[in-house]
Design a protein around this motif. Structure first.
Motif, PDB file in Angstrom:
ATOM      1  N   VAL A 281       0.879  -1.174   0.000  1.00 51.96           N
ATOM      2  CA  VAL A 281       0.000   0.000   0.000  1.00 51.96           C
ATOM      3  C   VAL A 281       0.911   1.217   0.000  1.00 51.96           C
ATOM      4  N   HIS A 282       0.855   2.014  -1.057  1.00 54.95           N
ATOM      5  CA  HIS A 282       1.794   3.135  -1.139  1.00 54.95           C
ATOM      6  C   HIS A 282       1.185   4.317  -1.878  1.00 54.95           C
ATOM      7  N   GLY A 283       1.864   5.415  -1.769  1.00 58.83           N
ATOM      8  CA  GLY A 283       1.391   6.657  -2.379  1.00 58.83           C
ATOM      9  C   GLY A 283       1.181   7.712  -1.305  1.00 58.83           C
TER      10      GLY A 283
ATOM     11  N   ASP B 276       4.912   4.143   2.300  1.00 58.58           N
ATOM     12  CA  ASP B 276       5.027   2.812   1.687  1.00 58.58           C
ATOM     13  C   ASP B 276       4.873   1.751   2.785  1.00 58.58           C
TER      14      ASP B 276
ATOM     15  N   LYS C 250     -10.098  -2.270  -1.706  1.00 53.62           N
ATOM     16  CA  LYS C 250     -10.334  -1.573  -2.971  1.00 53.62           C
ATOM     17  C   LYS C 250     -11.731  -0.956  -3.045  1.00 53.62           C
TER      18      LYS C 250
ATOM     19  N   PRO D 273     -11.649   3.142  -1.788  1.00 55.26           N
ATOM     20  CA  PRO D 273     -10.448   3.686  -2.424  1.00 55.26           C
ATOM     21  C   PRO D 273     -10.077   5.078  -1.919  1.00 55.26           C
TER      22      PRO D 273
ATOM     23  N   ASP E  24      -5.094   8.905  -3.676  1.00 52.99           N
ATOM     24  CA  ASP E  24      -3.626   9.031  -3.718  1.00 52.99           C
ATOM     25  C   ASP E  24      -2.936   7.813  -3.107  1.00 52.99           C
ATOM     26  N   CYS E  25      -3.579   6.670  -3.259  1.00 51.96           N
ATOM     27  CA  CYS E  25      -3.005   5.479  -2.634  1.00 51.96           C
ATOM     28  C   CYS E  25      -3.244   4.273  -3.537  1.00 51.96           C
ATOM     29  N   THR E  26      -2.219   3.477  -3.732  1.00 51.21           N
ATOM     30  CA  THR E  26      -2.291   2.302  -4.599  1.00 51.21           C
ATOM     31  C   THR E  26      -2.158   1.039  -3.759  1.00 51.21           C
ATOM     32  N   ILE E  27      -2.977   0.046  -4.072  1.00 53.53           N
ATOM     33  CA  ILE E  27      -2.916  -1.230  -3.356  1.00 53.53           C
ATOM     34  C   ILE E  27      -2.556  -2.313  -4.373  1.00 53.53           C
ATOM     35  N   GLU E  28      -1.510  -3.058  -4.081  1.00 55.11           N
ATOM     36  CA  GLU E  28      -1.108  -4.127  -4.995  1.00 55.11           C
ATOM     37  C   GLU E  28      -0.939  -5.411  -4.208  1.00 55.11           C
TER      38      GLU E  28
END
Lengths: 367, 125
Positions: free
Chosen positions: A62-64, A112, A130, A133, A136-140
């Motif tokens: 989880v970052h951004g 991060d 997800k 949401p 400004d944050c991405t989850i991979e």
């Protein structure tokens, strides 16, 4: 948790099979439940060390710039207190403050984070995150990028120290460093799920077999053994650690489960906060207890808990404690029956066992 | 491993007939599946059971399992040694680890039990 006809295999699958492990399907993975005697594996972890393959666990990056704000909203613990190199235990809660999952949050760097979640909840966790949401944050999902080994027990640090230049003594509980073990890059985390001192190593799956071999060879004379899921479960139960699907689930909140310390009501708004604030003020209607069976019999999950012949609750975990050589368990009862020393009964079909409420955890190591 | 002097159930009990008595235990396969036995709950002498009744329970480090009698009858003896040493069931499941002796009323149900070869096949299947 979905049963699949083709369970996934960890990078260590061939090692487990070669060691004669009994393999079972667990959360969509084919995992070793025991290599020989689970009681011996349990005792080895309490007295020497055990090495677990827990690569089935899921990892999300989880970052951004919005990562902190996002995690502050999604979890009850105070993510702002973390810094790179620190981790904490937390949860994913519904607005009703019940558990979607429990998890570890590692701060890897600036904005991060790495979330470590239960394999059986991975898909739901990802969907849950997800569905809330943050722009400004991405989850991979990085689960495929990590093998996870847990080296646990009083000899763990001594065994691991032979294979790394990292100063292991300098890593405090729930801290981690990026280091190298036996020439392999890994994240060395002072965490675990056994109630013993030890480390968890996050590494490239391709490197897992070589580290597995090096540690087991090197630790053999110290009493290190490979340990399976059965020992992991009895160890965590003795240590009073919650397991999703047992002590915690969509019906239970952190306060009910005696995990109130992860709840930081003053950090700002987060999912479940209103309910938790109310429970903090007014109390809960059920409370997790530990109990011992007096005499014979072993309580198991789903058994009924009785008080004065009335049904008052349900067993969440139960089993044989190899350390205390008695049957122990956990379960939910109304708060007025949660005091230590309260006499209860556990019933399954025609059998009834006498039980008494005892303090959790059952086991606490002496440092 | 599996002797033809015994008969076997789908639930992994074995039976040995001694005149009008029947000795019941659990099979080697069952003890391996159970893992290390820590408690055994057995009936009292004089208790009677119908076919397919659970007459006791075995608690292992891993799980708990009921044990069933395929025959109707009255318990005439229970293996007292298991009280203090339940691990005998792991060490010698077909011998010293027997559970109960039953005076059976009818041998009719014996017909439906498996012989050694059939049992061996059933656990390999």
């Amino acid at each position: 948790m979905s049963e699949t006809s083709n369970p996934k295999q960890t990078a260590l699958h061939a090692r487990h099979v070669a060691a004669g492990a009994k393999m079972v399907e667990f959360a969509g993975w084919e995992m070793p439940v025991r290599y020989g005697s689970e009681l011996d594996e349990h005792r080895a972890v309490r007295t020497a060390a055990g090495l677990f393959d827990v690569s089935h666990m899921g990892e999300f990056r989880v970052h951004g710039p919005g990562a902190l704000e996002f995690l502050q909203r999604m979890t009850p613990n105070n993510v702002a207190k973390l810094q790179p190199g620190r981790a904490h235990y937390s949860g994913l809660l519904t607005p009703e403050a019940t558990y979607v999952d429990d998890l570890l949050v590692y701060q890897m760097g600036e904005a991060d984070y790495l979330l470590v979640v239960n394999a059986g909840n991975l898909d739901e966790d990802l969907a849950w995150l997800k569905s809330h949401p943050h722009p400004d944050c991405t989850i991979e999902d990085h689960s495929d990028r990590y093998a996870l080994l847990a080296l646990q027990g009083p000899k763990a640090i001594e065994i691991l120290a032979r294979h790394t230049t990292t100063d292991l003594e300098a890593i405090s509980y729930y801290h981690f460093v990026n280091g190298s073990v036996a020439g392999v890059d890994c994240l060395i985390s002072r965490t675990g799920y056994t109630g013993e001192a030890g480390f968890e190593l996050y590494l490239d799956p391709a490197d897992a077999p070589s580290i597995w071999d090096v540690l087991l060879d090197s630790g053999a004379d110290d009493g290190l053994v490979p340990a399976g899921l059965a020992a992991r479960d009895s160890l965590r139960l003795e240590a009073g650690m919650a397991l999703y699907g047992h002590e915690i689930d969509r019906q239970t909140t952190p306060y009910e489960a005696n995990i109130g310390w992860v709840v930081k009501l003053r950090k700002g708004d987060f999912l479940g906060r209103e309910v938790l604030r109310d429970q903090k003020r007014n109390g809960t209607t059920k409370k997790l207890i530990g109990f011992e069976i007096k005499g014979r019999g072993i309580a198991r999950q789903g058994h009924t808990i009785l008080h004065d012949d009335a049904e008052v609750g349900t067993v969440t975990s139960g089993g044989w404690s190899p350390t205390f050589e008695k049957a122990v368990g956990t379960g939910y009862v109304p708060p007025h029956l949660a005091a230590e020393g309260t006499e209860l009964e556990v019933a399954v079909r025609k059998r009834r066992f006498s039980a008494v409420v005892v303090a959790l955890p059952f086991y606490r190591r002496e440092d | 491993m599996y002797s033809n002097s015994l008969r076997y159930t789908k639930n992994h009990e074995w039976l040995r007939i001694e005149d009008d008595l029947c000795v019941i235990g659990i099979t080697d396969y069952a003890q391996k599946e159970l893992g290390e036995v820590v408690y055994i709950d057995l009936p009292e002498v004089g208790d009677s059971f119908e076919p397919e009744d659970a007459f006791g329970a075995i608690d292992s480090s891993k799980t708990s399992a009921d044990v069933y009698t395929p025959l109707a009858g009255e318990v005439v003896e229970v293996n007292e040694a298991l009280e203090d040493s339940p691990e005998i069931v792991n060490d010698d499941p077909h011998g010293k680890g027997w559970l109960i002796k039953l005076r059976f009323e009818s041998a009719d149900q014996l017909e439906s039990l498996m012989n050694a070869e059939q049992y061996q096949k059933s656990i390999e299947g």
